[in-house]
Design a protein around this motif. Sequence first.
Motif, mmCIF file in Angstrom:
data_model
loop_
_atom_site.group_PDB
_atom_site.id
_atom_site.type_symbol
_atom_site.label_atom_id
_atom_site.label_comp_id
_atom_site.label_asym_id
_atom_site.label_seq_id
_atom_site.Cartn_x
_atom_site.Cartn_y
_atom_site.Cartn_z
ATOM 1 N N PRO A 20 -42.369 5.823 -38.016
ATOM 2 C CA PRO A 20 -42.253 6.932 -38.947
ATOM 3 C C PRO A 20 -43.469 7.835 -39.232
ATOM 4 C CG PRO A 20 -42.505 4.866 -40.053
ATOM 5 C CD PRO A 20 -42.419 4.587 -38.514
ATOM 6 N N ALA A 21 -44.630 7.480 -39.026
ATOM 7 C CA ALA A 21 -46.050 8.143 -39.308
ATOM 8 C C ALA A 21 -45.819 9.713 -38.570
ATOM 9 C CB ALA A 21 -47.094 7.289 -38.871
ATOM 10 N N ASN A 22 -45.246 9.679 -37.370
ATOM 11 C CA ASN A 22 -45.335 10.632 -36.438
ATOM 12 C C ASN A 22 -43.987 11.417 -36.759
ATOM 13 O OD1 ASN A 22 -47.791 10.081 -35.685
ATOM 14 N ND2 ASN A 22 -46.856 8.850 -33.896
ATOM 15 N N ALA A 23 -43.192 11.397 -37.625
ATOM 16 C CA ALA A 23 -41.905 12.195 -37.806
ATOM 17 C C ALA A 23 -42.153 13.234 -38.333
ATOM 18 C CB ALA A 23 -40.891 11.507 -38.886
ATOM 19 N N PRO A 24 -41.705 14.615 -37.785
ATOM 20 C CA PRO A 24 -41.924 15.783 -38.086
ATOM 21 C C PRO A 24 -41.112 16.059 -39.189
ATOM 22 C CG PRO A 24 -40.405 15.774 -36.385
ATOM 23 C CD PRO A 24 -40.862 14.266 -36.315
ATOM 24 N N ILE A 25 -41.414 15.703 -40.465
ATOM 25 C CA ILE A 25 -40.442 15.928 -41.646
ATOM 26 C C ILE A 25 -41.197 17.091 -42.757
ATOM 27 C CG2 ILE A 25 -39.267 13.608 -41.405
ATOM 28 C CD1 ILE A 25 -41.241 12.323 -43.719
ATOM 29 N N GLY A 26 -42.516 17.427 -42.436
ATOM 30 C CA GLY A 26 -43.040 18.349 -43.120
ATOM 31 C C GLY A 26 -43.601 17.792 -44.418
ATOM 32 N N PRO A 27 -44.189 18.710 -45.127
ATOM 33 C CA PRO A 27 -44.909 18.165 -46.347
ATOM 34 C C PRO A 27 -44.146 17.090 -47.397
ATOM 35 C CG PRO A 27 -44.281 20.428 -46.810
ATOM 36 C CD PRO A 27 -43.795 19.919 -45.385
ATOM 37 N N LEU A 28 -45.095 16.323 -47.671
ATOM 38 C CA LEU A 28 -44.437 15.373 -48.672
ATOM 39 C C LEU A 28 -44.914 15.775 -50.028
ATOM 40 C CD1 LEU A 28 -45.531 11.734 -47.071
ATOM 41 C CD2 LEU A 28 -43.553 13.278 -46.660
ATOM 42 N N PHE A 29 -43.967 15.448 -51.241
ATOM 43 C CA PHE A 29 -44.127 15.781 -52.605
ATOM 44 C C PHE A 29 -43.435 14.637 -53.135
ATOM 45 C CE2 PHE A 29 -43.067 17.227 -56.680
ATOM 46 C CZ PHE A 29 -44.392 18.025 -56.943
ATOM 47 N N PRO A 30 -44.472 14.155 -54.245
ATOM 48 C CA PRO A 30 -45.678 14.297 -54.488
ATOM 49 C C PRO A 30 -46.618 14.032 -53.461
ATOM 50 C CG PRO A 30 -44.573 13.056 -56.262
ATOM 51 C CD PRO A 30 -43.544 12.895 -55.021
ATOM 52 N N GLY A 31 -47.831 14.513 -53.697
ATOM 53 C CA GLY A 31 -48.859 14.271 -52.669
ATOM 54 C C GLY A 31 -49.684 12.753 -52.734
ATOM 55 N N LYS A 32 -50.414 12.471 -51.847
ATOM 56 C CA LYS A 32 -50.832 11.060 -51.865
ATOM 57 C C LYS A 32 -51.587 10.627 -52.991
ATOM 58 C CE LYS A 32 -53.565 7.886 -48.659
ATOM 59 N NZ LYS A 32 -54.352 7.942 -47.477
ATOM 60 N N GLU A 33 -52.485 11.472 -53.642
ATOM 61 C CA GLU A 33 -53.056 11.069 -54.815
ATOM 62 C C GLU A 33 -51.982 11.016 -55.998
ATOM 63 O OE1 GLU A 33 -56.326 13.860 -55.611
ATOM 64 O OE2 GLU A 33 -57.356 13.240 -53.652
ATOM 65 N N GLU A 34 -51.138 11.816 -56.180
ATOM 66 C CA GLU A 34 -50.213 11.721 -57.137
ATOM 67 C C GLU A 34 -49.434 10.600 -57.062
ATOM 68 O OE1 GLU A 34 -48.313 15.694 -56.680
ATOM 69 O OE2 GLU A 34 -49.437 16.420 -58.479
ATOM 70 N N VAL A 35 -48.960 10.308 -56.088
ATOM 71 C CA VAL A 35 -48.266 8.949 -55.692
ATOM 72 C C VAL A 35 -49.026 7.787 -56.047
ATOM 73 C CG1 VAL A 35 -47.157 7.554 -53.858
ATOM 74 C CG2 VAL A 35 -46.777 9.903 -53.675
#
Length: 314
Positions: free
Chosen positions: A263-278
């Motif tokens: 799943p780390a290489n899946a081309p799904i685009g940007p994530l929201f919320p970002g890592k810090e917000e999560v």
Amino acid sequence: MSKYLIGSAFASLIIGIIARIFFELASIPLPFSLGWIDFCIVLCTASSLGLSVYSLVLKKYPDTKEMLPLFSVIVCAVIVSSYLVLRYQDTYQTSLSILVTGVFVGMGWWIQSITSAAHSRRTHTLNIIMSSRTSTEYQTQSRNMSKVFRASAVPSELAEWRVDPHKDEFRDAEVPQDIKEALDGSVYILNYYEFLAQGIKFRDLDDCLLRECFSNILAGLERRNFHLIVEAQKSDQKAYEGVTRLTKEWCGESVVEKYRANPANAPIGPLFPGKEEVQMIMSAKRKSPAPVTSIHSAPKQDEPPGHQHGQSAD
């Protein structure tokens, strides 16, 4: 492919007729009877007619494609049987006429029943499509999802929390209300498309009509909710299998099926919320006893209490 087969059958028929005329006029002695050439001509004629019927009926009534090959073979067999009876066993002509009549009446009834069922299926599908446009619940859940995940995908941590929020690792999590509603909306929409997929699988809904309406939407839906689907399938392999199947059939590729193991290489685009917000959401209870209502409206730590939420310091 059928055009080539029909062309080959007609070409064989013409060659057979020419050969029959030639051997008849030339009076050349043959190691076999001319009756065999006649039989080959009849066989080519039956094949040509059977393939032509198959092509014409399939073009006009696409829903007959499953059983149509069988009926085409039956038509060929009836033509060959008619030739053999009329030439060698004329005493069975009455039985032959009953057979031919029964075959073509049965074929007409079968085509009529198939087309009637297809019409009912399309009407039912159209009603479902229109009801989704007018359903208050569907539109509400769709808006909740789009407000947060319109151009981004669900992070894996939030997907895991939504599938099983009672894990020990989430005891300090405080998910904002807008994200909760967005996740609930995503699950609702995914379940809706899973229902459509299962309806298509069991031939209760029309695949062509739904493909035209939803194929572009489904590809983006699977991409944005990639981690939600993957997490759900970890506990139940059949979860959303209809969504992934339809995405592959309609769009040529399923991101979930292709990248489930990586799943780390899946081309799904940007994530929201970002890592810090999560990370802030997942540890919100450790940092502050006050519930987090939205990541966009969380109070700043360096502001005095009197200035939060527009209150006066007086």
